[in-house]
Write a protein that holds these residues in place. Sequence first.
Motif, PDB file in Angstrom:
ATOM      1  N   VAL A  92     -23.256 -90.784  18.532  1.00 17.65           N
ATOM      2  CA  VAL A  92     -22.701 -91.697  17.544  1.00 17.65           C
ATOM      3  C   VAL A  92     -23.810 -92.082  16.577  1.00 17.65           C
ATOM      4  CG1 VAL A  92     -21.665 -93.960  17.115  1.00 17.65           C
ATOM      5  CG2 VAL A  92     -20.938 -92.615  19.102  1.00 17.65           C
ATOM      6  N   LEU A  93     -23.574 -91.836  15.294  1.00 21.36           N
ATOM      7  CA  LEU A  93     -24.472 -92.300  14.237  1.00 21.36           C
ATOM      8  C   LEU A  93     -23.859 -93.545  13.624  1.00 21.36           C
ATOM      9  CD1 LEU A  93     -25.208 -88.853  12.558  1.00 21.36           C
ATOM     10  CD2 LEU A  93     -26.607 -90.065  14.247  1.00 21.36           C
ATOM     11  N   ASN A  94     -24.685 -94.556  13.426  1.00 25.56           N
ATOM     12  CA  ASN A  94     -24.176 -95.859  12.996  1.00 25.56           C
ATOM     13  C   ASN A  94     -24.917 -96.359  11.762  1.00 25.56           C
ATOM     14  OD1 ASN A  94     -25.472 -98.901  13.755  1.00 25.56           O
ATOM     15  ND2 ASN A  94     -23.312 -98.842  13.190  1.00 25.56           N
ATOM     16  N   ALA A  95     -24.161 -96.895  10.798  1.00 29.77           N
ATOM     17  CA  ALA A  95     -24.741 -97.629   9.666  1.00 29.77           C
ATOM     18  C   ALA A  95     -23.822 -98.805   9.386  1.00 29.77           C
ATOM     19  CB  ALA A  95     -24.873 -96.733   8.438  1.00 29.77           C
ATOM     20  N   HIS A  96     -24.307 -99.798   8.642  1.00 25.10           N
ATOM     21  CA  HIS A  96     -23.466-100.969   8.396  1.00 25.10           C
ATOM     22  C   HIS A  96     -23.211-101.171   6.914  1.00 25.10           C
ATOM     23  CE1 HIS A  96     -26.796-103.837   7.261  1.00 25.10           C
ATOM     24  NE2 HIS A  96     -27.513-103.095   8.082  1.00 25.10           N
ATOM     25  N   VAL A  97     -21.950-101.463   6.596  1.00 21.25           N
ATOM     26  CA  VAL A  97     -21.556-101.691   5.194  1.00 21.25           C
ATOM     27  C   VAL A  97     -21.772-103.133   4.784  1.00 21.25           C
ATOM     28  CG1 VAL A  97     -19.796 -99.877   5.326  1.00 21.25           C
ATOM     29  CG2 VAL A  97     -19.127-102.262   5.648  1.00 21.25           C
ATOM     30  N   ASP A  98     -21.911-104.039   5.742  1.00 23.76           N
ATOM     31  CA  ASP A  98     -22.057-105.457   5.375  1.00 23.76           C
ATOM     32  C   ASP A  98     -23.469-105.744   4.877  1.00 23.76           C
ATOM     33  OD1 ASP A  98     -22.791-105.082   8.217  1.00 23.76           O
ATOM     34  OD2 ASP A  98     -23.161-107.238   8.209  1.00 23.76           O
ATOM     35  N   THR A  99     -23.556-106.763   4.031  1.00 25.35           N
ATOM     36  CA  THR A  99     -24.823-107.128   3.407  1.00 25.35           C
ATOM     37  C   THR A  99     -25.069-108.629   3.539  1.00 25.35           C
ATOM     38  OG1 THR A  99     -23.910-107.671   1.225  1.00 25.35           O
ATOM     39  CG2 THR A  99     -24.388-105.345   1.670  1.00 25.35           C
ATOM     40  N   LEU A 100     -26.220-109.031   3.052  1.00 27.28           N
ATOM     41  CA  LEU A 100     -26.508-110.454   2.893  1.00 27.28           C
ATOM     42  C   LEU A 100     -25.549-111.052   1.875  1.00 27.28           C
ATOM     43  CD1 LEU A 100     -30.382-110.233   2.569  1.00 27.28           C
ATOM     44  CD2 LEU A 100     -29.054-110.582   4.655  1.00 27.28           C
ATOM     45  N   GLY A 101     -25.388-112.347   1.918  1.00 28.54           N
ATOM     46  CA  GLY A 101     -24.538-113.042   0.960  1.00 28.54           C
ATOM     47  C   GLY A 101     -24.574-114.525   1.239  1.00 28.54           C
ATOM     48  N   ALA A 102     -23.507-115.204   0.885  1.00 24.97           N
ATOM     49  CA  ALA A 102     -23.431-116.645   1.100  1.00 24.97           C
ATOM     50  C   ALA A 102     -21.968-117.061   1.188  1.00 24.97           C
ATOM     51  CB  ALA A 102     -24.152-117.406  -0.013  1.00 24.97           C
ATOM     52  N   MET A 103     -21.759-118.346   1.450  1.00 27.40           N
ATOM     53  CA  MET A 103     -20.414-118.905   1.536  1.00 27.40           C
ATOM     54  C   MET A 103     -20.453-120.328   1.001  1.00 27.40           C
ATOM     55  SD  MET A 103     -17.995-119.273   4.945  1.00 27.40           S
ATOM     56  CE  MET A 103     -17.577-117.532   5.026  1.00 27.40           C
ATOM     57  N   VAL A 104     -19.386-120.720   0.348  1.00 26.66           N
ATOM     58  CA  VAL A 104     -19.301-122.094  -0.150  1.00 26.66           C
ATOM     59  C   VAL A 104     -19.276-123.044   1.042  1.00 26.66           C
ATOM     60  CG1 VAL A 104     -17.901-123.759  -1.416  1.00 26.66           C
ATOM     61  CG2 VAL A 104     -18.076-121.391  -2.235  1.00 26.66           C
ATOM     62  N   LYS A 105     -20.216-123.994   1.043  1.00 26.68           N
ATOM     63  CA  LYS A 105     -20.261-125.002   2.098  1.00 26.68           C
ATOM     64  C   LYS A 105     -19.541-126.266   1.674  1.00 26.68           C
ATOM     65  CE  LYS A 105     -23.450-127.723   4.956  1.00 26.68           C
ATOM     66  NZ  LYS A 105     -24.878-128.058   5.210  1.00 26.68           N
ATOM     67  N   SER A 106     -19.830-126.724   0.460  1.00 30.38           N
ATOM     68  CA  SER A 106     -19.168-127.927  -0.053  1.00 30.38           C
ATOM     69  C   SER A 106     -19.255-127.957  -1.569  1.00 30.38           C
ATOM     70  CB  SER A 106     -19.793-129.195   0.541  1.00 30.38           C
ATOM     71  OG  SER A 106     -21.135-129.343   0.103  1.00 30.38           O
ATOM     72  N   LEU A 107     -18.422-128.768  -2.175  1.00 31.57           N
ATOM     73  CA  LEU A 107     -18.404-128.944  -3.620  1.00 31.57           C
ATOM     74  C   LEU A 107     -19.122-130.242  -3.959  1.00 31.57           C
ATOM     75  CD1 LEU A 107     -14.662-127.986  -4.263  1.00 31.57           C
ATOM     76  CD2 LEU A 107     -16.639-126.484  -3.935  1.00 31.57           C
ATOM     77  N   LYS A 108     -20.069-130.174  -4.869  1.00 36.56           N
ATOM     78  CA  LYS A 108     -20.900-131.327  -5.176  1.00 36.56           C
ATOM     79  C   LYS A 108     -20.299-132.161  -6.319  1.00 36.56           C
ATOM     80  CE  LYS A 108     -25.382-130.571  -4.917  1.00 36.56           C
ATOM     81  NZ  LYS A 108     -26.737-130.008  -5.077  1.00 36.56           N
ATOM     82  N   SER A 109     -20.643-133.411  -6.345  1.00 34.21           N
ATOM     83  CA  SER A 109     -20.075-134.324  -7.342  1.00 34.21           C
ATOM     84  C   SER A 109     -20.500-133.982  -8.773  1.00 34.21           C
ATOM     85  CB  SER A 109     -20.482-135.770  -7.014  1.00 34.21           C
ATOM     86  OG  SER A 109     -21.901-135.893  -7.023  1.00 34.21           O
ATOM     87  N   ASN A 110     -21.597-133.213  -8.913  1.00 34.08           N
ATOM     88  CA  ASN A 110     -22.070-132.825 -10.246  1.00 34.08           C
ATOM     89  C   ASN A 110     -21.456-131.507 -10.730  1.00 34.08           C
ATOM     90  OD1 ASN A 110     -23.391-131.022  -8.588  1.00 34.08           O
ATOM     91  ND2 ASN A 110     -25.445-131.449  -9.379  1.00 34.08           N
ATOM     92  N   GLY A 111     -20.502-130.954  -9.974  1.00 29.68           N
ATOM     93  CA  GLY A 111     -19.858-129.709 -10.376  1.00 29.68           C
ATOM     94  C   GLY A 111     -20.596-128.465  -9.934  1.00 29.68           C
ATOM     95  N   ARG A 112     -21.590-128.620  -9.087  1.00 31.81           N
ATOM     96  CA  ARG A 112     -22.323-127.486  -8.530  1.00 31.81           C
ATOM     97  C   ARG A 112     -21.814-127.197  -7.111  1.00 31.81           C
ATOM     98  NH1 ARG A 112     -26.817-126.820 -12.104  1.00 31.81           N
ATOM     99  NH2 ARG A 112     -25.946-127.561 -14.092  1.00 31.81           N
ATOM    100  N   ILE A 113     -22.218-126.044  -6.568  1.00 28.83           N
ATOM    101  CA  ILE A 113     -21.773-125.623  -5.239  1.00 28.83           C
ATOM    102  C   ILE A 113     -22.940-125.673  -4.263  1.00 28.83           C
ATOM    103  CG2 ILE A 113     -20.971-123.661  -3.873  1.00 28.83           C
ATOM    104  CD1 ILE A 113     -19.332-122.777  -6.284  1.00 28.83           C
TER     105      ILE A 113
END
Length: 343
Positions: A61-82
């Motif tokens: 079995v040869l294995n490689a991964h398609v997934d990468t680094l990234g991020a996820m929204v944690k919360s919405l800030k009062s100044n309109g930033r994430i």
Amino acid sequence: MENNYLTETLEKLVGIPSPSGFTEKAIRFVSEELQRYGYRPWITRKGACVVSLGGEGSPLVLNAHVDTLGAMVKSLKSNGRIEFTCIGGYTMFSVEGENCLIHTKTGRVLTGTIQSTSPSVHVFEDAGRKERKLQNMEIRVDEIVKSKEDLKKLGIEAGDFISIDPRFAITATGFIKCRHLDDKAGVAVMLDLARRVKEEKLDIKRRVYLFFSAYEEVGHGASAGIPEEAEEIISIDMGAVGDTLESSEYAVSICAKDSNGPYDSRVVRALVETARANSVDYTVDIYPFYGSDTGVSLRAGYDVRFGLLGPGVEASHAYERTHIRALRNSSDLISHYVSTSLV
């Protein structure tokens, strides 16, 4: 003959956002590419893509991964930033000032930029010395937003995925610069093997499966779904370049040991012998802060021989760089390896 398939496929792959947990489109691309060459891949319940290339003999079995680094929204800030949380391990220095996409659950895609909460030297006294840690970073959305409510109206909420701009480029000298060479370079090498079996009538001496995992960056990619008859698993993942390591951006790197311990010496020797016998440019190295899907499979209880190889990549988990020669050497090594029965 020039193998443009590797670079063309790699460019397509890195253009598909696929942070861990958000890999359906990348897996679909892989599956459709395999079907284009006449294979019959299947998708596991966990979202991995598996295919048999045929052949007889000890199952590999040869294995490689398609997934990468990234991020996820944690919360919405009062100044309109994430406020965001990381997917995978990387430094804030490596992503500061990088463009990104916010993928809402309704399918809307919004653009933004990852930056420090003190981004301007003309405004913030601490712009240069502020510690680059997650708590001091945010995402500026490219919409007219001034509040948390404005972000909500755009459909943004906690749990939305964030992908980082790969900035793919190939230089006239053969260097490939982009994010996510880890491990879309390995995926391209595996797809190239599938192509060579069909187009070049590569005579494989083993029963060969390809396993494209979707959760390697978060530690459980190849923990399930590996064909039960597997006797050997080799991960095709990037070779770490830097410091006192022997690995190079021009060669295929064969890993002898990573942070989880030594790889199977039988497999390492067989890979080295194959490289030498076929004049493949290779290095053997030890990665001090590294783990692969192979290690995940072993911890899951698979009783297999195990190895790791891949193209040398500099600045891993940042804006990475390799050379077309490293991709070709990786493709050549694995093609010759499946055409022998050294182990």
